[in-house]
Design a protein around this motif. Structure first.
Motif, PDB file in Angstrom:
ATOM      1  N   MET A   1      49.126   5.620  47.057  1.00  0.00           N
ATOM      2  CA  MET A   1      48.235   6.779  46.939  1.00  0.00           C
ATOM      3  C   MET A   1      47.875   7.345  48.309  1.00  0.00           C
ATOM      4  SD  MET A   1      45.655   5.925  43.738  1.00  0.00           S
ATOM      5  CE  MET A   1      45.098   7.638  43.610  1.00  0.00           C
ATOM      6  N   TYR A   2      47.633   6.468  49.277  1.00  0.00           N
ATOM      7  CA  TYR A   2      47.337   6.952  50.631  1.00  0.00           C
ATOM      8  C   TYR A   2      48.578   7.555  51.282  1.00  0.00           C
ATOM      9  CZ  TYR A   2      42.580   5.167  50.972  1.00  0.00           C
ATOM     10  OH  TYR A   2      41.236   4.972  50.797  1.00  0.00           O
ATOM     11  N   TYR A   3      49.731   6.969  51.029  1.00  0.00           N
ATOM     12  CA  TYR A   3      50.963   7.476  51.635  1.00  0.00           C
ATOM     13  C   TYR A   3      51.305   8.869  51.114  1.00  0.00           C
ATOM     14  CZ  TYR A   3      55.787   7.763  53.209  1.00  0.00           C
ATOM     15  OH  TYR A   3      56.951   8.182  53.812  1.00  0.00           O
ATOM     16  N   THR A   4      51.134   9.086  49.819  1.00  0.00           N
ATOM     17  CA  THR A   4      51.485  10.374  49.214  1.00  0.00           C
ATOM     18  C   THR A   4      50.400  11.421  49.386  1.00  0.00           C
ATOM     19  OG1 THR A   4      50.579   9.705  47.074  1.00  0.00           O
ATOM     20  CG2 THR A   4      52.924   9.247  47.470  1.00  0.00           C
TER      21      THR A   4
ATOM     22  N   LEU B   1      39.333   1.727  56.405  1.00  0.00           N
ATOM     23  CA  LEU B   1      39.685   1.806  55.000  1.00  0.00           C
ATOM     24  C   LEU B   1      38.655   2.621  54.224  1.00  0.00           C
ATOM     25  CD1 LEU B   1      40.967  -1.826  54.401  1.00  0.00           C
ATOM     26  CD2 LEU B   1      42.285   0.233  54.830  1.00  0.00           C
ATOM     27  N   ASP B   2      37.878   3.450  54.944  1.00  0.00           N
ATOM     28  CA  ASP B   2      36.949   4.359  54.273  1.00  0.00           C
ATOM     29  C   ASP B   2      37.745   5.409  53.516  1.00  0.00           C
ATOM     30  OD1 ASP B   2      34.780   4.369  57.163  1.00  0.00           O
ATOM     31  OD2 ASP B   2      34.882   2.996  55.470  1.00  0.00           O
ATOM     32  N   ASP B   3      37.166   5.957  52.453  1.00  0.00           N
ATOM     33  CA  ASP B   3      37.912   6.921  51.659  1.00  0.00           C
ATOM     34  C   ASP B   3      36.983   7.943  51.034  1.00  0.00           C
ATOM     35  OD1 ASP B   3      37.839   4.056  50.133  1.00  0.00           O
ATOM     36  OD2 ASP B   3      37.060   5.672  48.901  1.00  0.00           O
TER      37      ASP B   3
ATOM     38  N   SER C   1      41.714  11.009  52.544  1.00  0.00           N
ATOM     39  CA  SER C   1      41.001  10.336  53.618  1.00  0.00           C
ATOM     40  C   SER C   1      40.823  11.296  54.789  1.00  0.00           C
ATOM     41  CB  SER C   1      41.751   9.073  54.054  1.00  0.00           C
ATOM     42  OG  SER C   1      43.080   9.384  54.426  1.00  0.00           O
ATOM     43  N   LYS C   2      40.004  10.876  55.750  1.00  0.00           N
ATOM     44  CA  LYS C   2      39.700  11.722  56.911  1.00  0.00           C
ATOM     45  C   LYS C   2      39.973  10.944  58.194  1.00  0.00           C
ATOM     46  CE  LYS C   2      35.982  14.276  54.582  1.00  0.00           C
ATOM     47  NZ  LYS C   2      34.545  14.643  54.618  1.00  0.00           N
TER      48      LYS C   2
ATOM     49  N   ASN D   1      48.023  13.126  54.254  1.00  0.00           N
ATOM     50  CA  ASN D   1      48.327  11.760  53.821  1.00  0.00           C
ATOM     51  C   ASN D   1      47.940  10.826  54.962  1.00  0.00           C
ATOM     52  OD1 ASN D   1      50.473  12.262  55.634  1.00  0.00           O
ATOM     53  ND2 ASN D   1      51.811  10.854  54.537  1.00  0.00           N
ATOM     54  N   ASP D   2      47.904   9.542  54.672  1.00  0.00           N
ATOM     55  CA  ASP D   2      47.369   8.587  55.644  1.00  0.00           C
ATOM     56  C   ASP D   2      48.297   7.371  55.716  1.00  0.00           C
ATOM     57  OD1 ASP D   2      45.883   6.913  57.226  1.00  0.00           O
ATOM     58  OD2 ASP D   2      43.981   7.246  56.178  1.00  0.00           O
TER      59      ASP D   2
END
Length: 212
Positions: free
Chosen positions: A94-97, A29-31, A102-103, A112-113
């Motif tokens: 936000m992660y989906y779009t 869950l790092d960002d 993220s890496k 996207n993640d």
């Protein structure tokens, strides 16, 4: 013929292993977030000094009452870490779009993640939050961020539908009609389409019309 409509993600106002606990713990869950007035590093490497200056001059500051994307992300992350299911769902979106950057393990920036998105949706869904249940259902239906599993998708749609989520009601009708994740049952499909249509869902009404 009934359209198998699987709708877009529900936002915070309303993409692992199959095991639910593992879905939470196996995803990093790092960002990293690119702020409003910062050029993303992936672009900075390819731009000349003139192009950078020109691009920065076109980035408009937000109005005083409007949160920057970074401020929005940081608030959602703080509230999500505290267990707020609405914030967890918003963060997942936000992660989906790709709005939250993220890496992967090699440091490559992801567009996207879905795995991290699914982990956040899972946390909110376990608390009974209907929008998260709907979103996670979509991800299981499509195999995004989690293994494809129509049984889990149908169950999540049911949980959200029973709370009055009209998009989940329509999708549950689709699952019943197609026999995906449960035995085919046209009568139950009609029942859920009618509930969704009565609550203003245009796709459900179109599905009912197609069945006539």
């Amino acid at each position: 013929m009934v359209a198998a409509v699987l709708l877009a993600m529900a936002g915070c106002a309303e993409k692992t292993p199959v095991d639910g606990t593992a879905a939470e713990t196996s995803v990093r869950l790092d960002d990293e977030f690119t702020s409003e007035k910062e050029i993303p590093s992936i672009l900075e490497e390819t731009l000349t000094a003139e192009e950078k200056s020109d691009l920065l001059s076109k980035i408009m500051p937000p109005s005083p009452d409007e949160a920057t994307p970074e401020e929005k992300f940081l608030k959602l992350r703080r509230d999500a870490d505290a267990g707020d299911p609405e914030a967890q769902t918003g963060l997942g979106v936000m992660y989906y779009t790709g709005e939250a950057i993220s890496k992967d393990s090699s440091g490559r920036i992801l567009s996207n993640d879905p795995e991290t998105a699914a982990a956040w949706f899972h946390r909110a869904a376990e608390q009974g939050y209907a929008a998260a249940q709907f979103n996670l259902g979509l991800m299981y239906a499509n195999g995004e961020g989690v293994p494809k599993d129509s049984v889990k998708a149908a169950d999540l749609f049911r949980q959200a539908a029973e709370q009055g989520n009209v998009d989940a009601q329509n999708n549950l009708g689709v699952m019943y009609y197609a026999g995906e994740g449960m035995p085919r049952d046209v009568a139950k499909a009609v029942e859920w389409f009618e509930k969704a249509a009565a609550n203003g869902n245009a796709d459900a009404q179109a599905n009912l019309d197609a069945m006539k």
